[in-house]
Design a protein around this motif. Structure first.
Motif, short mmCIF file in Angstrom:
data_model
loop_
_atom_site.label_atom_id
_atom_site.label_comp_id
_atom_site.label_asym_id
_atom_site.label_seq_id
_atom_site.Cartn_x
_atom_site.Cartn_y
_atom_site.Cartn_z
N SER A 84 0.73 -1.50 -0.29
CA SER A 84 -0.29 0.18 0.13
C SER A 84 1.28 0.68 -0.05
CB SER A 84 -0.98 0.33 1.03
OG SER A 84 -1.80 -1.06 0.94
N GLU B 222 -10.36 -4.03 -9.91
CA GLU B 222 -9.18 -2.95 -10.40
C GLU B 222 -8.35 -3.94 -12.07
OE1 GLU B 222 -5.97 -1.14 -11.11
OE2 GLU B 222 -7.12 -1.03 -9.15
N LEU C 30 -3.47 -6.70 -5.32
CA LEU C 30 -4.98 -6.37 -4.03
C LEU C 30 -5.44 -7.87 -3.98
CD1 LEU C 30 -8.21 -5.58 -4.21
CD2 LEU C 30 -8.48 -5.71 -5.88
N ILE D 207 -12.86 -10.34 -5.93
CA ILE D 207 -11.49 -9.00 -6.84
C ILE D 207 -12.18 -9.47 -8.16
CG2 ILE D 207 -10.41 -8.44 -4.72
CD1 ILE D 207 -8.61 -10.56 -5.90
N LEU E 44 -4.92 -1.48 -4.68
CA LEU E 44 -4.64 -2.71 -3.42
C LEU E 44 -5.45 -3.57 -2.66
CD1 LEU E 44 -0.92 -1.40 -3.10
CD2 LEU E 44 -1.59 -2.63 -5.21
N GLY E 45 -7.16 -2.63 -2.32
CA GLY E 45 -7.90 -2.78 -1.71
C GLY E 45 -7.88 -2.48 -0.31
N ASN F 250 -1.51 -3.94 -9.98
CA ASN F 250 -2.04 -2.95 -8.52
C ASN F 250 -2.92 -5.01 -8.69
OD1 ASN F 250 -0.52 -1.14 -8.76
ND2 ASN F 250 -2.62 0.14 -9.63
#
Length: 220
Positions: free
Chosen positions: A11, A58, A67, A82, A40-41, A63
């Motif tokens: 992050s 994403e 994530l 995701i 990155l969540g 990235n």
């Protein structure tokens, strides 16, 4: 609520600086939360940890690796799914432009005729073709629930998202969306939101960026 365990391995510091997003998440739900432009969540994990069922999108493959890694590093937070796909107005192949291939990099923009951000975030250093689709189509094809709440930070694809998502806008209760007022399609974005009974309730500046703002739109 579970004790927060957010992995910061990939992050970036500017995520934590956007307190407006955290404030928005603290005010909503629990419900169905969609994170468009999840990077990155961090906000996806935060929303999930606050009791929301989260669907994170994403577009960038690097990235997305970050994530995926951050989600797997937080097994206590299981209510998150995701997706590595870009959000636009319809199913098609477009070019993704970026300045770097770092995990956690920002300003990865789609080459769209209805691109709606400042030119300064556009880079041609790295260009590749990717698949994008409208959120309405993605929801239908994957049999996902419609979102109650949205975080939209997709670096100039906001107008395309709004154009291609009438069903999402019909079902959604509120959203926080990053927009740049001095861009070609800003007024059209506002018109689409207002046509679906959204009204602007909060405006937040974004630390370190004079051109863009986080706007909270809600339905009465």
């Amino acid at each position: 609520m579970q004790e927060k365990s957010i992995n910061w391995r990939h992050s970036l510091a500017e995520h934590s600086a956007e307190d407006s997003i955290k404030e928005y998440i603290d005010r909503i739900g629990p419900g169905i939360f969609y994170d468009l432009g999840a990077n990155l969540g961090w906000f996806s994990l935060y929303a999930a940890n606050c009791g929301n069922r989260v669907f994170a999108f994403e577009v960038d493959e690097y990235n997305f690796l970050g994530l995926k890694d951050n989600v797997e590093a937080n097994p206590n937070i299981s209510n998150i799914e995701i997706f590595n796909i870009g959000i636009a107005d319809k199913k098609r192949r477009v070019k993704l432009r970026s300045s770097n291939t770092e995990i956690g990099g920002h300003h990865k923009t789609l080459e769209l005729e209805n691109f709606n951000s400042v030119g300064g975030i556009v880079s041609y250093k790295h260009v590749k073709e990717i698949d994008v689709d409208s959120l309405d189509n993605i929801i239908e094809e994957n049999r996902l629930p419609y979102p109650d709440y949205l975080k939209v930070d997709i670096d100039g694809s906001e107008y395309a998202f709004l154009q291609g998502s009438p069903k999402v806008l019909q079902n959604c209760k509120s959203m926080v969306i990053e927009l740049c007022p001095n861009t070609d399609f800003y007024k059209q974005c506002v018109e689409i939101l207002e046509s679906h009974s959204f009204r602007l309730t909060r405006t937040y500046s974004i630390p370190g960026w004079e051109d863009g703002f986080n706007y909270v739109y809600e339905k009465d």
